[in-house]
Design a protein around this motif. Sequence first.
Motif, short mmCIF file in Angstrom:
data_model
loop_
_atom_site.label_atom_id
_atom_site.label_comp_id
_atom_site.label_asym_id
_atom_site.label_seq_id
_atom_site.Cartn_x
_atom_site.Cartn_y
_atom_site.Cartn_z
N GLN A 20 -3.87 4.08 -6.42
CA GLN A 20 -4.16 2.66 -6.58
C GLN A 20 -3.23 2.04 -7.63
O GLN A 20 -2.76 0.91 -7.47
CB GLN A 20 -5.61 2.46 -7.00
CG GLN A 20 -6.60 2.82 -5.89
CD GLN A 20 -8.04 2.66 -6.32
OE1 GLN A 20 -8.49 1.58 -6.65
NE2 GLN A 20 -8.79 3.74 -6.34
N GLU A 21 -3.00 2.79 -8.71
CA GLU A 21 -2.11 2.31 -9.77
C GLU A 21 -0.70 2.09 -9.21
O GLU A 21 -0.06 1.09 -9.52
CB GLU A 21 -2.10 3.39 -10.87
CG GLU A 21 -1.50 2.97 -12.18
CD GLU A 21 -1.73 4.04 -13.26
OE1 GLU A 21 -2.80 4.70 -13.26
OE2 GLU A 21 -0.83 4.23 -14.09
N GLN A 30 -8.77 6.79 -1.92
CA GLN A 30 -7.55 6.72 -2.73
C GLN A 30 -7.84 7.10 -4.18
O GLN A 30 -8.80 6.64 -4.77
CB GLN A 30 -7.00 5.29 -2.68
CG GLN A 30 -6.44 4.92 -1.31
CD GLN A 30 -5.76 3.58 -1.33
OE1 GLN A 30 -6.32 2.63 -1.83
NE2 GLN A 30 -4.56 3.51 -0.80
N GLU A 87 -5.98 11.74 1.58
CA GLU A 87 -6.74 10.68 0.92
C GLU A 87 -7.71 9.99 1.88
O GLU A 87 -8.72 9.46 1.45
CB GLU A 87 -5.80 9.65 0.30
CG GLU A 87 -5.10 10.22 -0.95
CD GLU A 87 -4.66 9.13 -1.91
OE1 GLU A 87 -4.14 8.12 -1.47
OE2 GLU A 87 -4.84 9.32 -3.14
N ALA A 88 -7.42 10.01 3.18
CA ALA A 88 -8.35 9.40 4.13
C ALA A 88 -9.70 10.11 4.09
O ALA A 88 -10.72 9.54 4.44
CB ALA A 88 -7.78 9.44 5.55
N GLN A 143 0.24 1.54 -6.03
CA GLN A 143 0.40 0.45 -5.07
C GLN A 143 0.23 -0.93 -5.73
O GLN A 143 0.84 -1.91 -5.28
CB GLN A 143 -0.50 0.62 -3.84
CG GLN A 143 -1.97 0.50 -4.05
CD GLN A 143 -2.73 1.05 -2.83
OE1 GLN A 143 -2.16 1.68 -1.94
NE2 GLN A 143 -4.03 0.85 -2.81
N ARG A 144 -0.53 -0.99 -6.81
CA ARG A 144 -0.59 -2.24 -7.56
C ARG A 144 0.78 -2.55 -8.19
O ARG A 144 1.23 -3.69 -8.18
CB ARG A 144 -1.66 -2.15 -8.66
CG ARG A 144 -3.09 -2.34 -8.13
CD ARG A 144 -4.15 -1.68 -9.00
NE ARG A 144 -4.08 -2.04 -10.40
CZ ARG A 144 -4.79 -3.01 -10.96
NH1 ARG A 144 -5.63 -3.71 -10.23
NH2 ARG A 144 -4.68 -3.27 -12.23
N GLU A 188 0.85 -1.18 0.00
CA GLU A 188 0.00 0.00 0.00
C GLU A 188 0.89 1.24 0.00
O GLU A 188 1.99 1.21 0.54
CB GLU A 188 -0.95 -0.01 1.20
CG GLU A 188 -1.95 -1.16 1.11
CD GLU A 188 -3.07 -1.07 2.13
OE1 GLU A 188 -3.16 -0.07 2.86
OE2 GLU A 188 -3.86 -2.03 2.20
N TYR A 189 0.39 2.30 -0.61
CA TYR A 189 1.17 3.50 -0.82
C TYR A 189 0.36 4.71 -0.36
O TYR A 189 -0.86 4.76 -0.54
CB TYR A 189 1.45 3.61 -2.32
CG TYR A 189 2.07 4.90 -2.83
CD1 TYR A 189 3.45 5.04 -2.93
CD2 TYR A 189 1.27 5.96 -3.24
CE1 TYR A 189 4.02 6.21 -3.44
CE2 TYR A 189 1.83 7.14 -3.74
CZ TYR A 189 3.21 7.26 -3.84
OH TYR A 189 3.76 8.42 -4.34
N GLY A 190 1.03 5.65 0.26
CA GLY A 190 0.36 6.88 0.66
C GLY A 190 1.34 8.02 0.66
O GLY A 190 2.56 7.83 0.57
N GLY A 195 -7.12 7.27 -8.31
CA GLY A 195 -6.72 6.28 -9.30
C GLY A 195 -5.20 6.16 -9.37
O GLY A 195 -4.66 5.06 -9.45
N ARG A 196 -4.51 7.30 -9.28
CA ARG A 196 -3.05 7.29 -9.32
C ARG A 196 -2.47 6.48 -8.16
O ARG A 196 -1.57 5.66 -8.34
CB ARG A 196 -2.54 8.74 -9.25
CG ARG A 196 -1.02 8.87 -9.27
CD ARG A 196 -0.60 10.34 -9.05
NE ARG A 196 0.85 10.41 -8.84
CZ ARG A 196 1.45 10.21 -7.67
NH1 ARG A 196 0.74 9.94 -6.59
NH2 ARG A 196 2.77 10.29 -7.56
N ASP A 244 4.01 -1.33 3.52
CA ASP A 244 3.43 0.02 3.47
C ASP A 244 4.52 1.02 3.11
O ASP A 244 5.56 1.06 3.77
CB ASP A 244 2.84 0.40 4.84
CG ASP A 244 1.53 -0.31 5.10
OD1 ASP A 244 0.54 0.05 4.44
OD2 ASP A 244 1.50 -1.24 5.93
N CYS A 245 4.27 1.81 2.10
CA CYS A 245 5.22 2.82 1.65
C CYS A 245 4.57 4.19 1.80
O CYS A 245 3.63 4.50 1.07
CB CYS A 245 5.60 2.57 0.19
SG CYS A 245 6.27 0.92 -0.08
N ARG A 253 3.13 -5.85 -7.37
CA ARG A 253 3.48 -6.73 -8.49
C ARG A 253 5.00 -6.85 -8.62
O ARG A 253 5.54 -7.93 -8.83
CB ARG A 253 2.88 -6.14 -9.76
CG ARG A 253 2.36 -7.14 -10.76
CD ARG A 253 1.43 -6.47 -11.77
NE ARG A 253 2.02 -5.26 -12.31
CZ ARG A 253 1.35 -4.10 -12.46
NH1 ARG A 253 0.08 -3.99 -12.11
NH2 ARG A 253 1.95 -3.05 -12.95
#
Lengths: 235, 235, 235, 235, 235, 235
Positions: free
Chosen positions: D87-88, D82, D77-78, D90-91, D62-64, D84-85, D114-115, D95
């Motif tokens: 989510q993209e 989140q 973001e809370a 952290q996917r 997960e990225y924040g 679209g950027r 977590d990043c 991966r």
Amino acid sequence: MRPSGRKTDQMRDCSIETGVTRHAEGSCLIRMGDTHVLCTASIDERVPPFLKNSGLGWVTAEYGMLPRATHSRMRREAKNGQSGRTQEIQRLIGRSLRAGVDRVALGERQITVDCDVIQADGGTRCAAITGGWVALKLAVNKLMKAGVVTSDPLVDPVAAISCGIYAGQEVLDLDYPEDSEAGVDGNFIMTGGKLVEVQMSAEGATFTRGQMDTLLDLAGGGIADLNRIQTQAVT
Amino acid sequence: MRPSGRKTDQMRDCSIETGVTRHAEGSCLIRMGDTHVLCTASIDERVPPFLKNSGLGWVTAEYGMLPRATHSRMRREAKNGQSGRTQEIQRLIGRSLRAGVDRVALGERQITVDCDVIQADGGTRCAAITGGWVALKLAVNKLMKAGVVTSDPLVDPVAAISCGIYAGQEVLDLDYPEDSEAGVDGNFIMTGGKLVEVQMSAEGATFTRGQMDTLLDLAGGGIADLNRIQTQAVT
Amino acid sequence: MRPSGRKTDQMRDCSIETGVTRHAEGSCLIRMGDTHVLCTASIDERVPPFLKNSGLGWVTAEYGMLPRATHSRMRREAKNGQSGRTQEIQRLIGRSLRAGVDRVALGERQITVDCDVIQADGGTRCAAITGGWVALKLAVNKLMKAGVVTSDPLVDPVAAISCGIYAGQEVLDLDYPEDSEAGVDGNFIMTGGKLVEVQMSAEGATFTRGQMDTLLDLAGGGIADLNRIQTQAVT
Amino acid sequence: MRPSGRKTDQMRDCSIETGVTRHAEGSCLIRMGDTHVLCTASIDERVPPFLKNSGLGWVTAEYGMLPRATHSRMRREAKNGQSGRTQEIQRLIGRSLRAGVDRVALGERQITVDCDVIQADGGTRCAAITGGWVALKLAVNKLMKAGVVTSDPLVDPVAAISCGIYAGQEVLDLDYPEDSEAGVDGNFIMTGGKLVEVQMSAEGATFTRGQMDTLLDLAGGGIADLNRIQTQAVT
Amino acid sequence: MRPSGRKTDQMRDCSIETGVTRHAEGSCLIRMGDTHVLCTASIDERVPPFLKNSGLGWVTAEYGMLPRATHSRMRREAKNGQSGRTQEIQRLIGRSLRAGVDRVALGERQITVDCDVIQADGGTRCAAITGGWVALKLAVNKLMKAGVVTSDPLVDPVAAISCGIYAGQEVLDLDYPEDSEAGVDGNFIMTGGKLVEVQMSAEGATFTRGQMDTLLDLAGGGIADLNRIQTQAVT
Amino acid sequence: MRPSGRKTDQMRDCSIETGVTRHAEGSCLIRMGDTHVLCTASIDERVPPFLKNSGLGWVTAEYGMLPRATHSRMRREAKNGQSGRTQEIQRLIGRSLRAGVDRVALGERQITVDCDVIQADGGTRCAAITGGWVALKLAVNKLMKAGVVTSDPLVDPVAAISCGIYAGQEVLDLDYPEDSEAGVDGNFIMTGGKLVEVQMSAEGATFTRGQMDTLLDLAGGGIADLNRIQTQAVT
């Protein structure tokens, strides 16, 4: 005089093309004039929790519209959630289709009917019900052919048509130019010659018992025609 | 051996049918084998706030999939919101199309390209880009015919194709059976013989520089073919 | 025989108590037997954007149910969002009330009618419409007394009643035990002796034209009684 | 000339400080110039439902970004969900890390990386992958020390670096001033000398095969340096 | 005996490191033992709508926790929305900081204080208030140095400390092991020797007036110490 | 001088009417002057997951306000989700009620107390706690009468009252005109002569230890009166 030149009791040309997608167990593209709806039926061997171990089947429906199915582009519902109107329509489709289903004969499985409007010109929810029944029937036929269902749970077709009062005149099957002008309009759903749903609604207008009777007569005629087209499509 | 019997550098049959909906300013149905995507382009004379009074136009895209476009039914995004995957795809489509647009020539207006997958068999995002450019071009042609836009903002077609490593072999235009098996696959978007986007991705695998080169070669060939089909469709 | 011992054409006792909250411009508590709905009307001098500078007024409605208005506690909608059923009901209430409003006479202002079910025993949407009209009328009376509105925009009361087929018999004003058993039921909204909405719905059942006629007759009688109670409440 | 005065193939100073939080099983703070990302790895003995009883492990990310990690404050973001950027990104991180994991050796457990970006100056997703691998490795080391995992599931480090075309020149490791000007830029992820992901993207621009080759060369060099720093950090 | 061996009136070691991020107008990292909170202050020349043209400034706060700031990983709020607890905390921080601000002297601008917990060991909201004031003061100092604000709107520091009843004993500054056991605990916020907020709360327990008095005494002592550390940090 | 003419230590007239809805296991309408709150208690034989097989009961609360309970209409929370303020209030109500419950004696079941404000004039959360306890007690009495619960889990009533500093003077039980002017106000919750919660809060103001003491004295007197009214209501 109607914008399309049709007579007051004249339905638009209706065609139903089946087998339009390769994945769905049943599918059709119904065209009511310029209103085009893609209907698919998907079989799921699991039922919703409230029906577990009941021996009863379930039929449900979902409805959507492509953003540019309409004259001007609408916002995509996937970005904003389903509107109240959309939810109301898909509840109506599901309820209407269930009226023509013998849920014991269907057995404990669920069929979801998806109705997606590719092009809109009024009467999309009625086309969705009429076409949705065809997709549903094709899926059920597959179950019967496979011997999974032995007694046909769909005896009479379910069909729907809109009627309304346009320019003071009761008319059958409103297209968008009529629908956007009519103060009074409604949807009639029938199966086997009997009523399933009647939804007459007026925006800032009213109507008499006499007008109500005329609209019910018009609807009865239109639905008889639709039933013939449905029967042809599924045989 | 590919499941479809195609050669490693053989694309699926591709056809583009234009003018498929009556409301959109531009529209087409693109078929890449069994992947069918309906693309519409909608012109809006207003631009997003960040472009007000800039003199620059904007092209954006949205992507969706009918719930039963796939082998088994997916949940409707209108009920659950757009997934991360959907958002990622529609951002890619918009960015790719903009690479081929002269935004000064377009003038201060927005064109939204909707790409809705009717039937899926792998490669939907690439088909959406290739078909989306055709819908966009048809809408722009309408603006040019009306004299609103005087210099063509779309010189070269933008097209996209997937490539990947299937059973140890580099192949062009993966269909679903290949896509679900391939550890490495990617999407290549090009315009006028140049690259716009390259998205190589591996799930639990890796690839060499040499393999990367082969995939880039395959993609170049496929896109040249797509460009010919696009040009034919818009003239 | 009805569970309550009522005759087929016998409505439950109906009372309307006005002035029940000190802040709202109009308010009442309507009791249809054990169904109790608190209705308030709130005047806002601003109209929704689509009516700005139109000279026309607007009436809208919202509907809610306290979590323990029902036999078993329901989840609070503030925690989960309004259900499709709730949205459908509040759209119906608003549309019905607007049918009895002269929007030119009302002038460019909005009245919001809130209908909150304190205790439920069937027929809550009908009670909401009937009581909602009373709250609306009281708010309009205040505008007229203040001289802000000079010609009465509400001539005839709008009222609603449910009818259905219970145990094979057409009956007026279903309570919860009847409603939960009836395969066919509907809501009839009228003003000035004319129809505004008709919503007949069947869950897994059908009905004939003859039954439809009987239900329309029953509804007409019930609504005439409600109109008398409404008129008394607002004078 | 680059704004920072760096050579075209010169990476920013990179440091990785480990053990920065007391609760996480693995953690580090990676600094790529002024881009600072806090990475933690959390072990969960349960796997996602689709892996139950498979014997396979899972790594997800997960990225924040803290609201004031950037030049001007971004919305939290809370409060908005989140983008679209996000989510993209952290996917991509998940991966990429999985490409370097032997999921059989890891065993049926999940590690969440977590990043969180404390300070941003371009290249945050690449720093997140490079630092994320270090946190992951430290958590795995703990499992190996405890004898729960016996064969090391992480053989080669996974690292990422951005490259792009700035002022007509191919450059390594873009900082924010370069990134916001570059028409073409991309992210390259590698492990053990092989490619895992390539994401080249152009906003309103294009690039040639020759430029693509140069960028791949630059990336290869940078990642070799990063691998040395990672290896040092975890031993 | 306290788990940490501290005396009942002994606060944990507190340090405040300023200037920890390069973008924010004011920033600090406050450490109360193992509780570490990063606080940033961001100046925005626009105020919320309700203050437009009022001449008054505004200070608001937001609070977050990194997912692995805690013993076991928590779900990321960006994925699920802010919890009620988070909203309650950030409302408290904003209200507390505003108690020490002369909003006329600040002038019509807004300062947002972000408090993000990097590592948690009890008392995060108190640390956020104490550190948040330091970040706020540093941002205001920048405004004063630039001559935009001429009279200091922050006279006395605002600080907060928790107290509670642990093992039957009133204690100052609870850490996590104490906090998770204490039936009664609370937060005290003060400025210039006066109270701003008192939040005593008991989960399944009660407390006497005498205990309340002891806790108020403990808090007063602790806050005096914090004020000294704050003053040192900002000069 | 208080706007209502009350003395500084004079509470508003308080009445509690029980048995106001037919479905809830316990219910009352509490009136504190013009603040009217409908409280219902609903018994559920299932407990939340974290209490399964613990033998312990649970009491929780939810709070709402009808949109026109207030001077000007508020937006309906069902349309927008619960605000931070609402969540904060219902957490307080639940925590306060639990302070007076012997959860072993209650047994493994949950009681949900719904507090819905019908009309608001300040002090709604305090009225909700005081009335909520009465609804809870009535539901528990039903369980004891049925022999399901044998030892009374509710010994002393829990009640709440607000106090604040209005026009420089400490006053008991603020009504809305006072509450909207007071810079300092708070809520005091007590049971059996002991404190359960103290929430003193100042918006842009401060208060001394001496003032705090006076407010605690006022609250103690008011709550003793409320306890008498509660006891009368449940017997």
